[in-house]
Design a protein around this motif. Structure first.
Motif, PDB file in Angstrom:
ATOM      1  N   SER A  84       0.838  -1.207   0.000  1.00  0.00           N
ATOM      2  CA  SER A  84       0.000   0.000   0.000  1.00  0.00           C
ATOM      3  C   SER A  84       0.872   1.257   0.000  1.00  0.00           C
ATOM      4  CB  SER A  84      -0.918  -0.015   1.217  1.00  0.00           C
ATOM      5  OG  SER A  84      -0.177   0.157   2.406  1.00  0.00           O
ATOM      6  N   VAL A  85       0.239   2.408   0.188  1.00  0.00           N
ATOM      7  CA  VAL A  85       0.982   3.659   0.266  1.00  0.00           C
ATOM      8  C   VAL A  85       1.523   3.857   1.680  1.00  0.00           C
ATOM      9  CG1 VAL A  85      -0.268   4.727  -1.627  1.00  0.00           C
ATOM     10  CG2 VAL A  85      -1.138   4.964   0.696  1.00  0.00           C
ATOM     11  N   HIS A  86       2.344   4.883   1.843  1.00  0.00           N
ATOM     12  CA  HIS A  86       3.079   5.098   3.086  1.00  0.00           C
ATOM     13  C   HIS A  86       2.131   5.302   4.280  1.00  0.00           C
ATOM     14  CE1 HIS A  86       6.615   5.591   5.276  1.00  0.00           C
ATOM     15  NE2 HIS A  86       7.013   6.798   4.916  1.00  0.00           N
ATOM     16  N   GLY A  87       2.241   4.388   5.275  1.00  0.00           N
ATOM     17  CA  GLY A  87       1.481   4.522   6.507  1.00  0.00           C
ATOM     18  C   GLY A  87       0.035   4.082   6.429  1.00  0.00           C
ATOM     19  N   ARG A  88      -0.389   3.534   5.283  1.00  0.00           N
ATOM     20  CA  ARG A  88      -1.800   3.213   5.107  1.00  0.00           C
ATOM     21  C   ARG A  88      -2.079   1.706   5.064  1.00  0.00           C
ATOM     22  NH1 ARG A  88      -1.054   7.675   6.348  1.00  0.00           N
ATOM     23  NH2 ARG A  88      -2.000   9.568   5.476  1.00  0.00           N
ATOM     24  N   MET A  89      -1.092   0.909   5.357  1.00  0.00           N
ATOM     25  CA  MET A  89      -1.298  -0.534   5.368  1.00  0.00           C
ATOM     26  C   MET A  89      -2.401  -0.978   6.318  1.00  0.00           C
ATOM     27  SD  MET A  89      -0.287  -3.386   7.426  1.00  0.00           S
ATOM     28  CE  MET A  89       1.370  -3.194   8.053  1.00  0.00           C
ATOM     29  N   PRO A  90      -2.578  -0.370   7.522  1.00  0.00           N
ATOM     30  CA  PRO A  90      -3.648  -0.805   8.422  1.00  0.00           C
ATOM     31  C   PRO A  90      -5.042  -0.758   7.811  1.00  0.00           C
ATOM     32  CG  PRO A  90      -2.071   0.514   9.630  1.00  0.00           C
ATOM     33  CD  PRO A  90      -1.681   0.612   8.188  1.00  0.00           C
ATOM     34  N   GLY A 112       9.363   4.204  10.456  1.00  0.00           N
ATOM     35  CA  GLY A 112       8.812   5.389   9.803  1.00  0.00           C
ATOM     36  C   GLY A 112       7.384   5.157   9.370  1.00  0.00           C
ATOM     37  N   ASP A 113       7.131   4.010   8.755  1.00  0.00           N
ATOM     38  CA  ASP A 113       5.805   3.668   8.241  1.00  0.00           C
ATOM     39  C   ASP A 113       4.777   3.565   9.361  1.00  0.00           C
ATOM     40  OD1 ASP A 113       4.339   2.874   5.787  1.00  0.00           O
ATOM     41  OD2 ASP A 113       4.088   0.962   6.827  1.00  0.00           O
ATOM     42  N   THR A 114       5.211   3.171  10.572  1.00  0.00           N
ATOM     43  CA  THR A 114       4.292   3.014  11.701  1.00  0.00           C
ATOM     44  C   THR A 114       4.352   4.173  12.687  1.00  0.00           C
ATOM     45  OG1 THR A 114       4.238   0.588  11.648  1.00  0.00           O
ATOM     46  CG2 THR A 114       3.809   1.618  13.760  1.00  0.00           C
ATOM     47  N   ALA A 115       5.546   4.567  13.103  1.00  0.00           N
ATOM     48  CA  ALA A 115       5.678   5.535  14.199  1.00  0.00           C
ATOM     49  C   ALA A 115       5.595   6.982  13.755  1.00  0.00           C
ATOM     50  CB  ALA A 115       7.005   5.310  14.940  1.00  0.00           C
ATOM     51  N   SER A 116       5.597   7.236  12.445  1.00  0.00           N
ATOM     52  CA  SER A 116       5.482   8.614  11.958  1.00  0.00           C
ATOM     53  C   SER A 116       4.217   8.778  11.135  1.00  0.00           C
ATOM     54  CB  SER A 116       6.729   8.995  11.142  1.00  0.00           C
ATOM     55  OG  SER A 116       7.865   9.067  11.982  1.00  0.00           O
ATOM     56  N   GLN A 148      18.219   9.480   7.943  1.00  0.00           N
ATOM     57  CA  GLN A 148      17.767  10.450   8.952  1.00  0.00           C
ATOM     58  C   GLN A 148      17.144   9.704  10.138  1.00  0.00           C
ATOM     59  OE1 GLN A 148      16.775  10.263   5.765  1.00  0.00           O
ATOM     60  NE2 GLN A 148      16.515  12.274   4.823  1.00  0.00           N
ATOM     61  N   ASP A 149      17.181  10.326  11.325  1.00  0.00           N
ATOM     62  CA  ASP A 149      16.586   9.715  12.515  1.00  0.00           C
ATOM     63  C   ASP A 149      15.090   9.519  12.320  1.00  0.00           C
ATOM     64  OD1 ASP A 149      18.974   9.644  13.905  1.00  0.00           O
ATOM     65  OD2 ASP A 149      18.661  11.600  14.833  1.00  0.00           O
ATOM     66  N   SER A 150      14.585   8.382  12.769  1.00  0.00           N
ATOM     67  CA  SER A 150      13.140   8.141  12.753  1.00  0.00           C
ATOM     68  C   SER A 150      12.577   8.461  14.133  1.00  0.00           C
ATOM     69  CB  SER A 150      12.833   6.696  12.378  1.00  0.00           C
ATOM     70  OG  SER A 150      13.055   5.840  13.484  1.00  0.00           O
ATOM     71  N   ALA A 151      11.271   8.294  14.280  1.00  0.00           N
ATOM     72  CA  ALA A 151      10.615   8.610  15.553  1.00  0.00           C
ATOM     73  C   ALA A 151      10.977   7.628  16.657  1.00  0.00           C
ATOM     74  CB  ALA A 151       9.099   8.642  15.358  1.00  0.00           C
ATOM     75  N   ILE A 170       9.968   7.001  20.439  1.00  0.00           N
ATOM     76  CA  ILE A 170       8.695   6.335  20.719  1.00  0.00           C
ATOM     77  C   ILE A 170       8.953   4.845  20.910  1.00  0.00           C
ATOM     78  CG2 ILE A 170       6.440   5.730  19.766  1.00  0.00           C
ATOM     79  CD1 ILE A 170       6.467   8.388  18.271  1.00  0.00           C
ATOM     80  N   ASP A 171       8.506   4.317  22.034  1.00  0.00           N
ATOM     81  CA  ASP A 171       8.611   2.883  22.307  1.00  0.00           C
ATOM     82  C   ASP A 171       7.326   2.224  21.823  1.00  0.00           C
ATOM     83  OD1 ASP A 171       8.593   0.312  23.421  1.00  0.00           O
ATOM     84  OD2 ASP A 171       9.832   0.934  25.107  1.00  0.00           O
ATOM     85  N   LEU A 172       7.386   1.567  20.663  1.00  0.00           N
ATOM     86  CA  LEU A 172       6.186   1.015  20.054  1.00  0.00           C
ATOM     87  C   LEU A 172       5.582  -0.127  20.866  1.00  0.00           C
ATOM     88  CD1 LEU A 172       7.226   1.095  16.286  1.00  0.00           C
ATOM     89  CD2 LEU A 172       5.491   2.504  17.419  1.00  0.00           C
TER      90      LEU A 172
END
Length: 349
Positions: A84-90, A112-116, A148-151, A170-172
């Motif tokens: 899917s597109v970025h961050g929209r898999m759920p 990045g895909d989950t925490a941002s 680059q640093d992620s969340a 962020i601690d997932l």
């Protein structure tokens, strides 16, 4: 240049209960960097599906965007897949699981895909308790866009460019426990003895199963000063060895009383937590959250099965959906006729 995996398999390769070899669960050759922890996660997923005797064509792989989201190409080549597109898999995973509850859903994502960009959708996926296994390959950086640093990057971690991260990561795993996930685990990509049974247990769980896997980026985040390098992760690792025993096998353990904890899943399978501390209870959400936070404050990375709700109900059960997959319902079943529709409308007035 193209690479093709050989199709030949040794005739004496071990087979699972379905008659498949582990080679039947392979995907394409990986194009990730040599030594990337993501490839170890792919291998663990492949082995877990083989050992659990899940037919490859009864598995659906879902992902978003990022190095991690390329992973489904590299395992289970005979399975269904949707990138899917970025961050929209759920959203895609939710719709697919409601349309066909008979598939095993495996979501692959990154920090990045989950925490941002995907954080909002991730939270609602937990809240709805969608029946799937959600794995985050967590390397603390954006590997596709030069590191680059992620969340999830640790406070004070130094990037390859020499920049110090000023933000707390962020601690997932803690977030998943806090938001009500019914199965939460954490592992390290370099620990297949722990990761494979953890994935098998997650796939057997009826509800949302989340696994945060620290997976070092060998190109941009595997140096001195990184909080998620191979050396730093191994130094901080506080591992909880475990194994998974399906219901069809004899369930037993050779560990002495008091040094192991057996957790029974919905289908009767058991996951054994070996040498777990006497006071650790996987079904205590508050205690699990406290244990993760205490370990983090002490510079340790607590891994293993962190939390499990054995009495959870997934999204399809909560919505009281038909047991038959929606994608297999006939026209007559979907449209019961004017008399039934009139009766329904009368009941709503």
């Amino acid at each position: 240049m193209s690479y093709i995996k050989p199709k030949f398999q040794h005739p004496n390769m071990p087979k699972n209960a379905l008659g498949y070899t582990v080679g039947d669960y392979n995907g394409a050759i990986s194009t990730l960097c040599a030594g990337c922890g993501h490839d170890s996660i792919s291998a663990a997923i492949r082995n877990a599906c083989f050992l659990s005797s899940i037919p490859p064509h009864r598995i659906a792989k879902l992902s978003g965007i990022g190095c991690s989201s390329k992973m489904p190409t590299y395992f289970l080549g005979r399975s269904h897949g949707f990138n899917s597109v970025h961050g929209r898999m759920p959203s895609v995973a939710t719709g697919a699981s409601l349309a066909n509850r008979e598939l095993t859903y495996i979501g692959i994502s990154g920090d990045g895909d989950t925490a941002s960009i995907g954080m909002g959708q991730f939270i609602h996926l937990i809240r709805r308790n969608v029946n799937m296994t959600y794995i985050v390959a967590n390397n603390g950086c954006y590997g596709l866009t030069k590191g680059q640093d992620s969340a999830t990057a640790d406070l004070g971690a130094v990037s390859k460019a020499g920049n110090v991260n000023p933000f707390d990561g962020i601690d997932l795993a803690s977030l998943a426990i806090l938001q009500g996930a019914s199965f939460v685990g954490r592992s390290f990509s370099g620990d297949k003895e722990q990761l494979e049974p953890l994935i098998r247990a997650a796939m057997a769980h009826k509800g949302f199963a989340f696994i945060d896997v620290v997976s070092p980026c060998v190109t941009f985040n595997n140096h001195s000063g990184s909080g998620k390098s191979y050396a730093e992760t191994r130094k901080a690792l506080d591992a909880m060895p475990l194994d998974f025993v399906p219901m069809r096998e004899e369930i037993r353990t050779q560990y002495e009383p008091g040094t192991t904890q057996g957790v029974t899943l919905h289908d009767g399978s058991v996951i054994h937590l070996h040498k777990a501390s006497n006071g650790y209870k996987t079904d205590d959400r508050n205690a699990a959250l406290l244990s993760v936070q205490e370990a983090r404050d002490e510079g340790r990375l607590l891994t293993g099965l962190l939390y499990l709700d054995p009495n959870t109900q997934n999204l399809a059960q909560n919505l009281k959906l038909a047991s038959k997959p929606l994608n297999s319902l006939s026209k007559d079943e979907l449209c019961p006729g004017s008399r039934m529709l009139d009766s329904i409308n009368q009941g709503l007035r």
